[in-house]
Design an enzyme around this catalytic site. Structure first.
Site, mmCIF file in Angstrom:
data_model
loop_
_atom_site.group_PDB
_atom_site.id
_atom_site.type_symbol
_atom_site.label_atom_id
_atom_site.label_comp_id
_atom_site.label_asym_id
_atom_site.label_seq_id
_atom_site.Cartn_x
_atom_site.Cartn_y
_atom_site.Cartn_z
ATOM 1 N NE ARG A 1 83.393 -26.421 -9.128
ATOM 2 C CZ ARG A 1 82.677 -26.958 -8.141
ATOM 3 N NH1 ARG A 1 81.945 -28.008 -8.351
ATOM 4 N NH2 ARG A 1 82.673 -26.414 -6.953
ATOM 5 N NE ARG A 54 87.398 -23.732 -3.644
ATOM 6 C CZ ARG A 54 86.552 -24.546 -3.019
ATOM 7 N NH1 ARG A 54 86.138 -24.262 -1.808
ATOM 8 N NH2 ARG A 54 86.132 -25.648 -3.607
ATOM 9 N NE ARG A 74 86.713 -16.986 -2.453
ATOM 10 C CZ ARG A 74 86.685 -18.024 -1.635
ATOM 11 N NH1 ARG A 74 85.876 -19.018 -1.872
ATOM 12 N NH2 ARG A 74 87.485 -18.091 -0.603
ATOM 13 C CG ASP A 90 77.491 -23.065 -8.229
ATOM 14 O OD1 ASP A 90 78.625 -23.539 -8.083
ATOM 15 O OD2 ASP A 90 76.464 -23.647 -7.832
ATOM 16 C CE1 TYR A 103 74.105 -29.071 -3.299
ATOM 17 C CE2 TYR A 103 74.043 -29.667 -5.610
ATOM 18 C CZ TYR A 103 74.741 -29.528 -4.435
ATOM 19 O OH TYR A 103 76.059 -29.848 -4.387
HETATM 20 O O1 CP3 Z 1 85.472 -23.589 -13.726
HETATM 21 C C1 CP3 Z 1 84.324 -24.041 -13.850
HETATM 22 O O2 CP3 Z 1 84.071 -25.265 -13.971
HETATM 23 C C2 CP3 Z 1 83.177 -23.054 -13.902
HETATM 24 C C3 CP3 Z 1 82.537 -22.768 -12.692
HETATM 25 C C4 CP3 Z 1 81.694 -23.781 -11.932
HETATM 26 C C5 CP3 Z 1 81.526 -23.653 -10.529
HETATM 27 N N1 CP3 Z 1 80.621 -24.574 -10.139
HETATM 28 C C6 CP3 Z 1 82.204 -22.647 -9.683
HETATM 29 C C7 CP3 Z 1 82.263 -22.887 -8.238
HETATM 30 C C8 CP3 Z 1 80.921 -24.859 -12.351
HETATM 31 C C9 CP3 Z 1 80.778 -25.459 -13.731
HETATM 32 C C10 CP3 Z 1 80.237 -25.344 -11.203
HETATM 33 C C11 CP3 Z 1 79.273 -26.458 -11.252
HETATM 34 C C12 CP3 Z 1 78.761 -27.018 -9.998
HETATM 35 N N2 CP3 Z 1 78.435 -26.362 -8.844
HETATM 36 C C13 CP3 Z 1 78.423 -28.380 -9.841
HETATM 37 C C14 CP3 Z 1 78.532 -29.435 -10.911
HETATM 38 C C15 CP3 Z 1 79.921 -29.904 -11.095
HETATM 39 C C16 CP3 Z 1 80.428 -30.796 -10.031
HETATM 40 O O3 CP3 Z 1 81.466 -30.431 -9.446
HETATM 41 O O4 CP3 Z 1 79.857 -31.884 -9.807
HETATM 42 C C17 CP3 Z 1 77.939 -28.552 -8.532
HETATM 43 C C18 CP3 Z 1 77.473 -29.832 -7.900
HETATM 44 C C19 CP3 Z 1 77.931 -27.261 -7.904
HETATM 45 C C20 CP3 Z 1 77.447 -26.913 -6.542
HETATM 46 C C21 CP3 Z 1 78.501 -26.331 -5.710
HETATM 47 N N3 CP3 Z 1 79.046 -25.079 -5.913
HETATM 48 C C22 CP3 Z 1 79.134 -26.899 -4.587
HETATM 49 C C23 CP3 Z 1 78.833 -28.265 -4.038
HETATM 50 C C24 CP3 Z 1 80.047 -25.962 -4.112
HETATM 51 C C25 CP3 Z 1 80.868 -26.061 -2.849
HETATM 52 C C26 CP3 Z 1 81.932 -27.057 -2.976
HETATM 53 C C27 CP3 Z 1 83.199 -26.377 -3.422
HETATM 54 O O5 CP3 Z 1 83.802 -26.863 -4.375
HETATM 55 O O6 CP3 Z 1 83.534 -25.416 -2.751
HETATM 56 C C28 CP3 Z 1 80.022 -24.846 -4.978
HETATM 57 C C29 CP3 Z 1 80.872 -23.634 -4.909
HETATM 58 C C30 CP3 Z 1 81.692 -23.301 -6.108
HETATM 59 N N4 CP3 Z 1 81.250 -23.304 -7.411
HETATM 60 C C31 CP3 Z 1 83.040 -22.869 -6.098
HETATM 61 C C32 CP3 Z 1 83.397 -22.589 -7.424
HETATM 62 C C33 CP3 Z 1 84.710 -22.047 -7.920
HETATM 63 C C34 CP3 Z 1 83.884 -22.672 -4.856
HETATM 64 C C35 CP3 Z 1 83.472 -21.386 -4.248
HETATM 65 C C36 CP3 Z 1 84.614 -20.654 -3.646
HETATM 66 O O7 CP3 Z 1 84.862 -20.890 -2.462
HETATM 67 O O8 CP3 Z 1 85.246 -19.838 -4.354
#
Ligand code: CP3
Length: 345
Positions: A23, A27, A36, A73, A151
Site C-alpha cells: 500500500r 494517503r 486523488r 484495487d 467481499y
Molecule cells: O500501493 C499499493 O499497494 C497499490 C494499490 C492498492 C490499493 N489497494 C489502493 C487503495 C493495493 C495493492 C490494494 C489492495 C487491497 N485493496 C487489498 C489487499 C491488501 C490489504 O491491504 O490487505 C484489500 C483488502 C483492498 C480492499 C480495500 N480497498 C479496502 C478495505 C479499502 C478501504 C480501506 C482503506 O485503506 O481505505 C480500499 C481502498 C484503497 N485501496 C485505498 C487505496 C490507496 C484508499 C482509498 C483512498 O481513500 O484514497
C-alpha cells in the site's frame, strides 16, 4: 538491465536486499492526496490511467523503493464481473447487492470477458512501463479468490465473516462455484497484466486468517496454487509472490509453484525461514505501526537483517502502510533496509 528486485525474487545474489511497502501508493503521501482530489474520488482515480500511473510512480520517486506496484484495487475485479461497487467515506468498500445464491453466481460475467473490461489497468501498466527507470520493477497484483469472494458475499468488510463462512459449512458447492469463476477471471487478469508489462505479480489473500486450516487449504490455498501454476507454466520468467495474511500456524502445509512467500507481521520471520526459507524467498515482515517511530523501525530492520543475513529476502512491511505515517519515517525505513543489507562486492 537486470532489476535487483526481480533477481531477489528468484533468490539470486543482489548488491543489497531490495525493499518496497505494501500500500505504498496512498494517503500518507500528500502528493497522492493531491491527485486523488483532482480525480474526485478513489474509483475515478483507478479508472484514469494517466493519474493512476502518476501515483504508482510517486513512492519510487519520493520514498526510493525498488519496485512500483500498479495503482488499482483488488475489488475492481468483482466490479467488472458485474457487481456495483462504492467506496463509502469512513466505511471502505461496499457492494450494493452481495451474492446470495447460485443464480447470483451464474449471473456474474466470467472468464476473459470480465478480464477484458479492465482495460484501464492495462493502460496504467503501459504508461508506468514507459516512465519507470530500467532498474526498478513493476509489480502487478490480484486479490486471492477467497478474499474477493468474501467481499462479494459479505458486501463489505466484516469482523465475523458469518455470511461467507455459513456458506462454507452449509453450501460448499455454491462457494466452490463462485471461487472457480473468480479464479478463471483472475488467471486471465494476471496474464493480461503481464502482457501489458508487469515484471512480478503478487496475490493478496488479506482474509486468509478467517479460516481454520482444512477449510483454508480447500477454499483458498488450492485456488491460489492453481493460479500460480497456471501463470508459471506460461510465464516462467515472471516471479510470483503469495501473501496469505495471518496463517503463520499453517506454514507446514504450504507448497506450490511460486517464488516468494510474503510473511505477515504476526508470523516470526525466524520461524518462516526455518519452515519455508529453503524453498521460497521470503518477503516482509515489519509490523507497519513500527513506522510511527524511527527507533522501533531501526530495531526491527536490524533484527530482520540479522535473521536473513544469508539473503533470499525482500524487505517489506507485514501488511499495508497506514495513512498517518510520516513520509520521513517511510523514507528512513527504505534507506535503512538498503544500508544494513549492503554486500561488499
Ligand atoms: O500501493 C499499493 O499497494 C497499490 C494499490 C492498492 C490499493 N489497494 C489502493 C487503495 C493495493 C495493492 C490494494 C489492495 C487491497 N485493496 C487489498 C489487499 C491488501 C490489504 O491491504 O490487505 C484489500 C483488502 C483492498 C480492499 C480495500 N480497498 C479496502 C478495505 C479499502 C478501504 C480501506 C482503506 O485503506 O481505505 C480500499 C481502498 C484503497 N485501496 C485505498 C487505496 C490507496 C484508499 C482509498 C483512498 O481513500 O484514497
Amino acid at each position: 538491465m537486470s532489476k535487483i528486485f526481480v533477481d531477489a525474487c528468484f533468490g539470486k545474489e543482489t548488491p543489497y536486499t531490495p525493499v518496497w511497502m505494501m500500500r505504498q501508493a496512498g494517503r500518507y503521501l500528500p502528493e497522492y492526496m493531491e491527485v486523488r482530489a483532482k480525480a474526485g474520488n478513489f474509483l475515478n482515480l483507478c479508472h484514469n490511467p494517466q493519474m493512476a500511473a502518476e501515483v504508482t510512480l510517486q513512492p519510487v520517486d519520493i520514498v526510493g523503493v525498488d519496485a512500483a506496484i500498479m495503482f488499482s484495487d483488488i475489488l475492481v475485479v468483482p466490479n467488472e464481473m458485474g457487481m456495483e461497487l462504492d467506496f463509502v467515506k469512513g466505511e471502505g468498500p461496499v457492494f450494493a447487492k452481495p451474492i446470495k445464491s447460485i443464480e447470483d453466481v451464474d449471473a456474474l460475467i466470467g472468464g476473459e470477458e470480465a478480464a477484458d473490461k479492465l482495460t484501464y489497468v492495462y493502460e496504467t501498466i503501459k504508461i508506468v512501463r514507459e516512465k519507470l527507470a530500467d532498474d526498478k520493477a513493476l509489480i502487478g497484483f490480484t486479490g486471492a479468490p477467497w478474499t474477493l469472494a468474501t467481499y462479494m458475499i459479505e458486501g463489505q468488510g466484516t469482523k465475523t465473516y458469518s455470511l461467507v463462512k455459513k456458506l462454507i459449512y452449509t453450501e460448499p458447492e455454491l462457494m466452490h462455484r463462485l471461487l472457480e469463476k473468480v479464479t478463471e477471471v483472475v488467471k486471465y487478469y494476471l496474464e493480461k497484466q503481464i502482457e501489458a508489462g508487469v515484471d512480478v505479480v503478487q496475490i493478496f489473500d488479506s482474509w486468509a486468517s478467517a479460516l481454520e486450516k482444512p477449510k483454508y487449504m480447500e477454499f483458498s490455498w488450492k485456488y491460489m496454487k492453481d493460479i500460480a501454476s497456471h501463470i508459471k507454466a506460461k510465464y516462467p520468467h515472471i516471479p510470483i509472490i503469495m501473501f496469505p495474511k495471518g496463517i503463520g500456524a499453517y506454514l507446514d502445509d504450504i507448497d506450490g509453484d511460486f517464488d516468494v512467500f510474503g510473511v505477515d507481521w504476526g508470523t516470526p520471520m525466524a520461524m518462516a525461514k526455518e519452515k519455508l526459507g529453503d524453498r521460497y524467498v521470503l518477503q516482509g515482515n515489519m509490523e507497519p505501526c513500527r513506522l510511527y517511530s524511527k527507533e522501533a523501525t531501526k530495531e526491527c530492520v536490524e533484527a530482520l537483517a540479522k535473521i536473513m543475513k544469508d539473503g533470499r529476502h525482500i524487505f517489506n512491511l507485514g501488511h499495508g502502510i497506514l495513512p498517518d505515517v510520516p513520509v520521513e519515517n517511510a523514507k528512513y525505513f527504505v534507506s535503512l533496509c538498503k544500508e544494513v543489507s549492503k554486500r561488499d562486492k
